[in-house]
Every structure is written in structure tokens, then in C-alpha cells.
Design a protein around this motif. Sequence first.
Motif, mmCIF file in Angstrom:
data_model
loop_
_atom_site.group_PDB
_atom_site.id
_atom_site.type_symbol
_atom_site.label_atom_id
_atom_site.label_comp_id
_atom_site.label_asym_id
_atom_site.label_seq_id
_atom_site.Cartn_x
_atom_site.Cartn_y
_atom_site.Cartn_z
ATOM 1 N N THR A 162 -41.660 7.597 3.903
ATOM 2 C CA THR A 162 -41.385 6.964 2.605
ATOM 3 C C THR A 162 -41.145 5.471 2.763
ATOM 4 N N GLN A 163 -40.631 5.057 3.923
ATOM 5 C CA GLN A 163 -40.444 3.631 4.204
ATOM 6 C C GLN A 163 -41.754 2.930 4.560
ATOM 7 N N GLY A 164 -42.843 3.683 4.673
ATOM 8 C CA GLY A 164 -44.144 3.086 4.975
ATOM 9 C C GLY A 164 -44.545 3.147 6.436
ATOM 10 N N LYS A 165 -43.805 3.902 7.247
ATOM 11 C CA LYS A 165 -44.156 4.003 8.668
ATOM 12 C C LYS A 165 -45.376 4.903 8.844
ATOM 13 N N TYR A 184 -44.666 18.282 12.291
ATOM 14 C CA TYR A 184 -43.590 18.125 11.311
ATOM 15 C C TYR A 184 -44.159 17.733 9.946
ATOM 16 N N ILE A 185 -45.107 16.829 9.940
ATOM 17 C CA ILE A 185 -45.678 16.366 8.667
ATOM 18 C C ILE A 185 -46.385 17.513 7.950
ATOM 19 N N ARG A 186 -47.114 18.338 8.691
ATOM 20 C CA ARG A 186 -47.767 19.498 8.055
ATOM 21 C C ARG A 186 -46.724 20.431 7.450
ATOM 22 N N SER A 187 -45.620 20.636 8.163
ATOM 23 C CA SER A 187 -44.556 21.491 7.631
ATOM 24 C C SER A 187 -43.958 20.887 6.365
ATOM 25 N N ILE A 188 -43.755 19.571 6.364
ATOM 26 C CA ILE A 188 -43.217 18.881 5.187
ATOM 27 C C ILE A 188 -44.150 19.060 3.995
ATOM 28 N N TYR A 189 -45.456 18.864 4.214
ATOM 29 C CA TYR A 189 -46.428 19.009 3.136
ATOM 30 C C TYR A 189 -46.342 20.407 2.523
ATOM 31 N N ARG A 190 -46.226 21.434 3.377
ATOM 32 C CA ARG A 190 -46.163 22.808 2.859
ATOM 33 C C ARG A 190 -44.916 23.020 2.009
ATOM 34 N N LYS A 191 -43.808 22.462 2.456
ATOM 35 C CA LYS A 191 -42.541 22.710 1.760
ATOM 36 C C LYS A 191 -42.473 22.022 0.404
ATOM 37 N N ILE A 192 -43.190 20.910 0.239
ATOM 38 C CA ILE A 192 -43.144 20.224 -1.059
ATOM 39 C C ILE A 192 -44.462 20.371 -1.810
ATOM 40 N N ASP A 193 -45.375 21.175 -1.242
ATOM 41 C CA ASP A 193 -46.640 21.523 -1.915
ATOM 42 C C ASP A 193 -47.454 20.280 -2.247
ATOM 43 N N VAL A 194 -47.685 19.444 -1.236
ATOM 44 C CA VAL A 194 -48.561 18.286 -1.408
ATOM 45 C C VAL A 194 -49.635 18.347 -0.330
ATOM 46 N N SER A 195 -50.679 17.540 -0.519
ATOM 47 C CA SER A 195 -51.795 17.570 0.430
ATOM 48 C C SER A 195 -52.138 16.195 0.993
ATOM 49 N N SER A 196 -51.386 15.161 0.596
ATOM 50 C CA SER A 196 -51.711 13.825 1.086
ATOM 51 C C SER A 196 -50.433 13.026 1.350
ATOM 52 N N ARG A 197 -50.584 12.002 2.155
ATOM 53 C CA ARG A 197 -49.441 11.147 2.477
ATOM 54 C C ARG A 197 -48.932 10.428 1.230
ATOM 55 N N THR A 198 -49.846 9.972 0.388
ATOM 56 C CA THR A 198 -49.446 9.284 -0.842
ATOM 57 C C THR A 198 -48.583 10.189 -1.714
ATOM 58 N N GLN A 199 -48.997 11.447 -1.851
ATOM 59 C CA GLN A 199 -48.207 12.395 -2.637
ATOM 60 C C GLN A 199 -46.836 12.627 -2.002
ATOM 61 N N ALA A 200 -46.803 12.672 -0.670
ATOM 62 C CA ALA A 200 -45.527 12.880 0.021
ATOM 63 C C ALA A 200 -44.592 11.693 -0.191
ATOM 64 N N VAL A 201 -45.145 10.488 -0.136
ATOM 65 C CA VAL A 201 -44.324 9.288 -0.354
ATOM 66 C C VAL A 201 -43.771 9.267 -1.773
ATOM 67 N N LEU A 202 -44.614 9.579 -2.757
ATOM 68 C CA LEU A 202 -44.153 9.613 -4.141
ATOM 69 C C LEU A 202 -43.061 10.653 -4.326
ATOM 70 N N TRP A 203 -43.222 11.811 -3.702
ATOM 71 C CA TRP A 203 -42.192 12.849 -3.761
ATOM 72 C C TRP A 203 -40.905 12.339 -3.121
ATOM 73 N N GLY A 204 -41.036 11.677 -1.984
ATOM 74 C CA GLY A 204 -39.865 11.147 -1.295
ATOM 75 C C GLY A 204 -39.104 10.134 -2.131
ATOM 76 N N VAL A 205 -39.828 9.229 -2.778
ATOM 77 C CA VAL A 205 -39.184 8.225 -3.630
ATOM 78 C C VAL A 205 -38.433 8.907 -4.771
ATOM 79 N N ASP A 206 -39.021 9.961 -5.330
ATOM 80 C CA ASP A 206 -38.400 10.656 -6.460
ATOM 81 C C ASP A 206 -37.218 11.533 -6.054
ATOM 82 N N HIS A 207 -37.051 11.799 -4.749
ATOM 83 C CA HIS A 207 -36.034 12.755 -4.313
ATOM 84 C C HIS A 207 -35.047 12.160 -3.299
#
Length: 223
Positions: A162-165, A184-207
Motif C-alpha cells: 500500500t505504501q508503493g513498495k 504471501y501476496i497470493r494469499s492476501i489476494y485470496r483473502k480480500i478477493d482481488v486479482s491485481s496489485r492495484t485492487q489490493a492497494v485500493l483495498w489497503g487504503v480503504d481498510h
Amino acid sequence: MSVTAAARPIRVALVDDYDVVLTGLAHMFDRYRDRVLVCEIDANADLSDEVDIVLYDSFAQPESDHQELRGLVKNPRASRVVVYTWNFQPELVDSARGQGIHGYLSKTLPARDLVAALESVHAGETVISDPPKRAGSALGLDWPGRHEGFTDRESEILALITQGKNNADVARLTYLSPNTVKSYIRSIYRKIDVSSRTQAVLWGVDHGFAPDHHRIDHWLGGP
């Protein structure tokens, strides 16, 4: 470790960029209020920001860059500085000690042992925890994403993303292999039901995974 408690509680400031981490850590001391007085960074007015110990929680912060530690150690408002972490890579411990820290404590310590360690530091000792034999967090500790099912390590990695690393940055900062980071990243994607880094970052910012750097800046002499 046996240390006679001080006549007054030890004043401990909690330094971290994340509200939920600070709150969880503060609650660990609930049963020890006669020995430890917790002072969050933005609630120190009554103490004029002068504390006995700064407890620096390293959650999702680049431990390989010790600029913050140098600033905290030099800060006249803090008598002693202690790192609170699960990362015990020898080079990290040696670097932190070279910065002049007074303790390097494991997040696997139960609250009673953490309090005892802080009392030892307050008494003038330098306390370095034994490296944990396996990953694990102290009872009562909290971190972003815990209630969504993230482990503390997964949460740290999502916070870094989420910090852009990028993956290479995350591997370097966490001392994990690139393949482990990818797992770890694949596990994170599964847990928040996203398929891309951009979606993961947006989820992170919102949470709650975006850091509030003002907390650290405050202790380093910023506004």
C-alpha cells in the motif's frame, strides 16, 4: 528478570504509524497500569512530551533504514528507546544497537515479560530478546487486517504494498525471499478477493493500511 518497580509508573510513548497497532499495544498494558503509563504520541500534552521510554513498533516500517531510530535516540524528550519487533535478523539487531537503542524486544513476549523488560531498560540495562523460535504474536496485540484473517506478516506485506513498495522492496525490507513474498501476496489476494496489485492497494487504503507518518514526524521534531 526481577526489577523493583519504580515509585511511579514508567512513562512509555508508543511510536507507530497505525492507530490499530497503537491501540492493541496499549491494551496489552491494561493490567499493569500501576507499573506502565502509556502515552500515545498525540496525547502527551500533560507530560510535555517527556517520557522514560519510547517503544518503537516496527510494523510495516523499513527497518533497514534506521533514520527514525537515530532521530528518536537523539531526541531529548525520550530517556530511552526500545525497538519492538518480530524481525531478529542479526544485521538488523546490530544496526539498531549501533544507533544507540536501549532494548530490542520480541513481539512474542507476553505482557508480563514485556513490562519486566521495560522496567529493566528503565533501570539502566540494555535488553535484547532471544530471537523467537517461530513466528507468533503476543496475546492481545492487534494489527490492520487481523479481523479479516490476515496474519501479522501478511498485514505487514500488504501495508508495504500500500505504501508503493514493489516485490523486491518488500523482500529486502522483510528479509524474505522473493518467492516467499509472492506466496504471501497470493494469499492476501485470496483473502480480500482481488486479482491485481492495484485492487489490493485500493483495498489497503480503504481498510487502514496507509500509514500516518505524522506520528513519527512529531517525535523527530516535525509539526
